[in-house]
Write an enzyme that holds these catalytic residues in place. Structure first.
Site, mmCIF file in Angstrom:
data_model
loop_
_atom_site.group_PDB
_atom_site.id
_atom_site.type_symbol
_atom_site.label_atom_id
_atom_site.label_comp_id
_atom_site.label_asym_id
_atom_site.label_seq_id
_atom_site.Cartn_x
_atom_site.Cartn_y
_atom_site.Cartn_z
ATOM 1 N N LEU A 83 0.835 -1.200 0.000
ATOM 2 C CA LEU A 83 0.000 0.000 0.000
ATOM 3 C C LEU A 83 0.876 1.258 0.000
ATOM 4 O O LEU A 83 1.846 1.336 0.760
ATOM 5 C CB LEU A 83 -0.865 -0.020 1.269
ATOM 6 C CG LEU A 83 -1.840 1.138 1.494
ATOM 7 C CD1 LEU A 83 -2.956 1.105 0.460
ATOM 8 C CD2 LEU A 83 -2.432 1.057 2.899
ATOM 9 N N SER B 112 3.219 -6.908 2.180
ATOM 10 C CA SER B 112 2.115 -6.229 2.836
ATOM 11 C C SER B 112 0.796 -6.436 2.062
ATOM 12 O O SER B 112 0.453 -7.576 1.756
ATOM 13 C CB SER B 112 2.491 -4.749 2.997
ATOM 14 O OG SER B 112 1.645 -4.128 3.907
ATOM 15 N N GLN B 113 0.109 -5.354 1.719
ATOM 16 C CA GLN B 113 -1.136 -5.494 0.957
ATOM 17 C C GLN B 113 -0.921 -6.357 -0.298
ATOM 18 O O GLN B 113 -1.821 -7.086 -0.729
ATOM 19 C CB GLN B 113 -1.647 -4.111 0.561
ATOM 20 C CG GLN B 113 -2.860 -4.139 -0.358
ATOM 21 C CD GLN B 113 -3.329 -2.744 -0.732
ATOM 22 O OE1 GLN B 113 -3.964 -2.080 0.085
ATOM 23 N NE2 GLN B 113 -3.031 -2.291 -1.933
ATOM 24 N N ASP C 240 6.458 -5.348 14.080
ATOM 25 C CA ASP C 240 6.013 -4.786 12.806
ATOM 26 C C ASP C 240 5.381 -3.391 12.927
ATOM 27 O O ASP C 240 5.664 -2.486 12.156
ATOM 28 C CB ASP C 240 5.016 -5.778 12.189
ATOM 29 C CG ASP C 240 4.529 -5.347 10.838
ATOM 30 O OD1 ASP C 240 5.082 -5.815 9.836
ATOM 31 O OD2 ASP C 240 3.595 -4.521 10.773
ATOM 32 N N HIS D 61 7.608 -2.451 10.031
ATOM 33 C CA HIS D 61 6.924 -2.814 8.793
ATOM 34 C C HIS D 61 7.633 -2.345 7.527
ATOM 35 O O HIS D 61 7.839 -3.133 6.606
ATOM 36 C CB HIS D 61 5.486 -2.296 8.816
ATOM 37 C CG HIS D 61 4.655 -2.865 7.703
ATOM 38 N ND1 HIS D 61 4.318 -4.204 7.658
ATOM 39 C CD2 HIS D 61 4.140 -2.308 6.597
ATOM 40 C CE1 HIS D 61 3.610 -4.429 6.568
ATOM 41 N NE2 HIS D 61 3.480 -3.303 5.905
#
Ligand SMILES: *[C@@H]1O[C@H](CO)[C@@H](O)[C@H](O)[C@H]1NC(C)=O
Ligand SMILES: *[C@@H]1O[C@H](CO)[C@@H](O)[C@H](O)[C@H]1NC(C)=O
Length: 284
Positions: free
Chosen positions: A28, A93-94, A210, A265
């Site tokens: 994202l 991630s996304q 994270d 993250h």
């Protein structure tokens, strides 16, 4: 000198032909630029590897709905995904959810190893900096109002917003994650499961520091129950019913978690220690 030349010659044969190409899908509000370091790690440790950093739905465009992203990438990457010798996927991630969707809807794919790099695989429920960027005025307790309807579902983040206190609305009005997880049976479940199971190996990377993926165990298919206690993968309904193939994959010995502490993250893809301990050995 001669030994060095021999190694060089052997490398020309083995190194370039020895490693499957790698496709990297960003997360994202980022794009291929953020993944250049990872590409560098791969090429340095596995010389000759063809690395493709996906340049689609970058930055703000990453907010587009995930089915749309998966369908587009499935067409865009088709020749690579169907490469006879196989291909490896690293999805951040996304991007991990985009990749799962992509694998589910691509009947001919030949993805060997799918590495999910700190991805909210079982959903997201937390006020993080990312969420604040997308929905500055909303708190996690109220975001379901915005997300669980037709309009909300046009924003990627809402596609995996999983409010444990509004399970029924999640199942009814989230048109992405419950379908992907097979929480809501549908006429494509069996086909998607079969497609997903074409992968040979699933690597799940995540960690407790994270600070974005919430709960962080979502990166390993764990998630909150209605009391916000984390229920691990093996006790999730979708695992027990093998709704999308996870249990089968695990029984085959092909689910490999890699938990790494001390990583925030946004640096998962840029930390060499993560690459060498969790990814390198699978990129063959
Ligand atoms: C699956 O169901 C949807 C409606 O829910 C329908 O539009 C679609 O054609 C069906 N697909 C198949 C393969 O039966
Ligand atoms: C990578 O992560 C480890 C934690 O496992 C940390 O100690 C190290 O400093 C990090 N390296 C970089 C370059 O950020």
């Amino acid at each position: 000198m001669r030994a060095g030349l021999l190694v060089l010659l052997m490398c020309a044969v083995v190194c370039s032909g020895g490693f499957r190409p790698v496709v990297v899908v960003h997360g994202l509000l980022d794009g291929p630029k953020q993944l250049e370091k990872l590409s560098g790690f791969i090429k340095k440790e596995h010389p000759g590897t063809q690395v493709t950093l996906v340049h689609a739905f970058d930055d703000l465009a990453s907010l587009q709905p995930l089915w749309k992203q998966a369908e587009h990438l499935s067409r865009l990457l088709q020749p690579l995904l169907q490469r006879p010798g196989g291909v490896n996927l690293i999805c951040f991630s996304q991007g991990g959810l985009v990749c799962r969707a992509l694998l589910s809807i691509s009947p001919q794919h030949n993805v060997h190893t799918f590495i999910s790099l700190s991805s909210p695989l079982a959903g997201q429920y937390g006020d993080t900096d990312y969420m604040k960027k997308v929905f500055p005025k909303y708190l996690k307790e109220t975001l379901f109002h915005l997300c669980y309807n037709r309009l909300g579902q046009k924003v990627s983040v809402c596609n995996y917003w999983n409010d444990p206190h509004h399970r029924r609305s999640f199942l009814q009005n989230n048109h992405f994650l419950p379908l992907l997880n097979g929480d809501e049976p549908h006429n494509q479940s069996a086909v998607w499961r079969e497609n997903f199971l074409r992968i040979r190996k699933l690597v799940l990377i995540g960690g407790p520091d994270d600070d974005v993926i919430t709960p962080w165990q979502s990166s390993l298919f764990g998630f909150y129950d209605s009391s916000e206690h984390v229920v691990e993968m093996k006790n999730q309904e979708f695992y027990r019913t093998d709704a999308f193939g996870l249990r089968t994959l695990d029984a085959r010995g092909d689910v490999s978690p890699c938990v790494h502490a001390g990583v925030k993250h946004i640096v998962w893809h840029s930390n060499f220690s993560v690459f060498s301990s969790c990814m390198e050995k699978w990129l063959t």
